[in-house]
Design an enzyme around this catalytic site. Structure first.
Site, PDB file in Angstrom:
ATOM      1  N   HIS A  67      -2.543 -10.272  10.979  1.00  0.00           N
ATOM      2  CA  HIS A  67      -2.834  -9.750  12.239  1.00  0.00           C
ATOM      3  C   HIS A  67      -4.209 -10.138  12.640  1.00  0.00           C
ATOM      4  CE1 HIS A  67      -4.979  -7.083   9.358  1.00  0.00           C
ATOM      5  NE2 HIS A  67      -3.894  -6.450   9.208  1.00  0.00           N
ATOM      6  N   ASN A 108       0.691  -1.348   0.172  1.00  0.00           N
ATOM      7  CA  ASN A 108      -0.059   0.136   0.161  1.00  0.00           C
ATOM      8  C   ASN A 108       0.680   1.140   0.163  1.00  0.00           C
ATOM      9  OD1 ASN A 108       0.795  -0.485   2.625  1.00  0.00           O
ATOM     10  ND2 ASN A 108      -0.990   0.431   3.350  1.00  0.00           N
ATOM     11  N   ASP A 149       3.425  -5.642  11.601  1.00  0.00           N
ATOM     12  CA  ASP A 149       2.600  -4.740  11.165  1.00  0.00           C
ATOM     13  C   ASP A 149       3.228  -3.090  11.204  1.00  0.00           C
ATOM     14  OD1 ASP A 149       0.541  -3.336   9.781  1.00  0.00           O
ATOM     15  OD2 ASP A 149      -0.955  -3.873  11.169  1.00  0.00           O
ATOM     16  N   HIS A 201      -6.239  -9.124   4.814  1.00  0.00           N
ATOM     17  CA  HIS A 201      -6.556  -8.141   5.813  1.00  0.00           C
ATOM     18  C   HIS A 201      -8.144  -8.469   5.982  1.00  0.00           C
ATOM     19  CE1 HIS A 201      -6.838  -3.782   7.741  1.00  0.00           C
ATOM     20  NE2 HIS A 201      -7.966  -4.123   7.440  1.00  0.00           N
ATOM     21  N   ASN A 207      -5.491  -0.855  13.421  1.00  0.00           N
ATOM     22  CA  ASN A 207      -6.483  -1.596  12.601  1.00  0.00           C
ATOM     23  C   ASN A 207      -5.842  -2.925  12.314  1.00  0.00           C
ATOM     24  OD1 ASN A 207      -8.742  -2.419  11.163  1.00  0.00           O
ATOM     25  ND2 ASN A 207      -8.249  -1.066   9.366  1.00  0.00           N
TER      26      ASN A 207
HETATM   27 ZN   LIG Z   1      -3.650  -4.766   7.799  1.00  0.00          ZN
END
Ligand SMILES: [Zn+2]
Length: 445
Positions: free
Chosen positions: A243, A103, A316, A190, A289
């Site tokens: 995560h 990202n 993360d 995710h 998040n």
């Molecule tokens: Zn994530």
């Protein structure tokens, strides 16, 4: 960085995986010999010329750590982190490989961008950088990116993720899982059902109700994990769950593994240690998040990591510039730094309470992520014993001292650590990448 190429090192009285002390000789990029503890002195016989003897008495020798989930922010947000600054942080945290999330801006959804990130990693030289490719073009969730082109690029991408966004379209997720089978790739999801988490600000529960903040319910994560596990089983492909943050997710992953499906999962250090009552401070450093959850979730995550339901720890690591983080809660970006504190948090939450021994730490923080990420399998297996002939890609930890985390002392370009002012156990003293030190005496070489 080239000064030590070809140099040999003796790690004197080091403890491989926490075992009995030995002298370990690193030469020509590999573990060249194990000798009786304390038997090796500078100038001793049988050592290559130019050998440096390090006093590593009592330090724990681990395989170099591998992080499946790092945000390096380059290209696009070099004010928050760069490949160079992020990989310095990684080396100082004991890491020798990081998987760089897609990202960025531009998004890493083409062979060109993943090769750019991979080259930046080579140039920086602090650790190996393995780019993650986006699953969908522009992370928009509408059509598949050039997965095959990224896989066959110089970067050799094997992990694909729209992290930050969920691949919420079930048919697109099925197609992605089918596509990566051709090159043994994996989709790292995710897991966040978007409609159930619109405008969500923190974990849905009693704390959110008291604070009047919109909640991010556990079911929004668990529903996607269950769906994706079923899809992975149906098409016979590999799913990795990013995560994991809830007790229910651990149960679903345990069920999927019992079915024999190829589902792996990671947990972050912050989800192993921190809980949602920290949000009462309204300090955006605790905004992340998926969000911090409850003490019951933390307990289930620790148990899942201990019994192998959760395969690995991934940071993360999410650096953010001050203006994106030090603002009111609702406007702040989610995310926390992690690379320089991950091993310490694992020591506090897993090693000191007796849930993992050092071999278990090596499995959860180096070997399992290497396997999941498709790093050369033979190397990963040899690392597990740090045996003679293994790559000299190792880290040396002093487990004893507790240190205060000082944000200004971090190598990351950002300062958003949730551990500021907190004392954590363990310090990385040295890291070697194929025989070359990247960290010595706790400092970047
Ligand atoms: Zn994530």
């Amino acid at each position: 960085m080239g000064r030590s190429a070809g140099t040999s090192w003796v790690l004197r009285r080091v403890r491989p995986l926490g075992g009995d002390p030995v002298d370990v000789v690193l030469a020509d990029g590999v573990v060249a010999a194990w000798r009786p503890a304390g038997s090796t002195h500078a100038g001793a016989g049988g050592l290559p010329a130019g050998t440096t003897v390090l006093d590593t008495d009592g330090l724990i020798l681990l395989p170099g750590l591998v992080d499946l989930h790092t945000h390096l922010r380059e290209p696009g947000r070099e004010d928050a982190e760069t490949v160079a600054s992020g990989t310095r942080a990684a080396a100082l945290g004991g890491y020798t490989t990081v998987f760089a999330m897609a990202n960025t801006n531009p998004v890493a959804d083409t062979a060109g961008v993943v090769e750019q990130v991979w080259r930046l990693g080579l140039d920086a030289g602090h650790c190996d950088v393995r780019p993650v490719g986006a699953v969908t073009v522009g992370l928009a969730g509408e059509r598949l990116a050039e997965l095959g082109a990224m896989a066959s690029s110089a970067a050799g991408v094997r992990v694909f993720s729209d992290d930050g966004h969920c691949v919420s379209d079930a048919l697109l997720m099925r197609r992605a899982l089918e596509y990566v089978k051709a090159f043994d790739g994996v989709i790292a999801q995710h897991a966040q059902e978007p409609r159930l988490t619109e405008n969500a600000q923190m974990n849905e529960g009693t704390v959110a109700a008291r604070l009047g903040l919109p909640g991010w319910p556990a079911v929004a994560e668990e529903a996607i994990i269950a769906r994706d596990a079923l899809l992975a089983g149906h098409v016979g492909s590999r799913l990795h769950v990013c995560h994991v943050s809830t007790a229910g997710s651990v149960e679903i992953i345990r069920w999927a593994k019992a079915k024999g499906w190829n589902v792996t999962a990671e947990v972050t250090p912050h989800h192993l240690l921190l809980t949602d009552d920290l949000v009462c401070s309204f300090d955006p450093v605790y905004k992340v998040n998926p969000p911090l959850r409850t003490a019951e979730d933390v307990a289930a995550l620790r148990a899942g990591l201990a019994d192998g339901t959760i395969d690995c720890v991934a940071t993360d690591h999410a650096p953010h510039a001050l203006e994106d983080k030090e603002t009111e809660w609702a406007a702040a970006r989610p995310g926390m730094l992690g690379l320089e504190t991950a091993l310490s948090v694992v020591i506090e939450t897993m090693v000191i309470p007796g849930r993992l021994d050092w071999a278990g730490v090596a499995e959860r923080m180096a070997l399992a992520p290497a396997r999941i990420g498709g790093l050369p399998r033979t190397a990963a297996e040899v690392w597990s014993s740090i045996a003679v002939g293994a790559p000299a890609t190792v880290t040396l930890l002093d487990p004893a001292p507790w240190r205060m985390v000082e944000p200004d002392a971090l190598a990351s370009r950002s300062r958003n650590t949730p551990y500021a002012g907190r004392s954590l156990p363990g310090t990385i003293r040295a890291t070697f990448l194929r025989g070359r030190p990247t960290v010595l005496d706790g400092k970047i070489v």
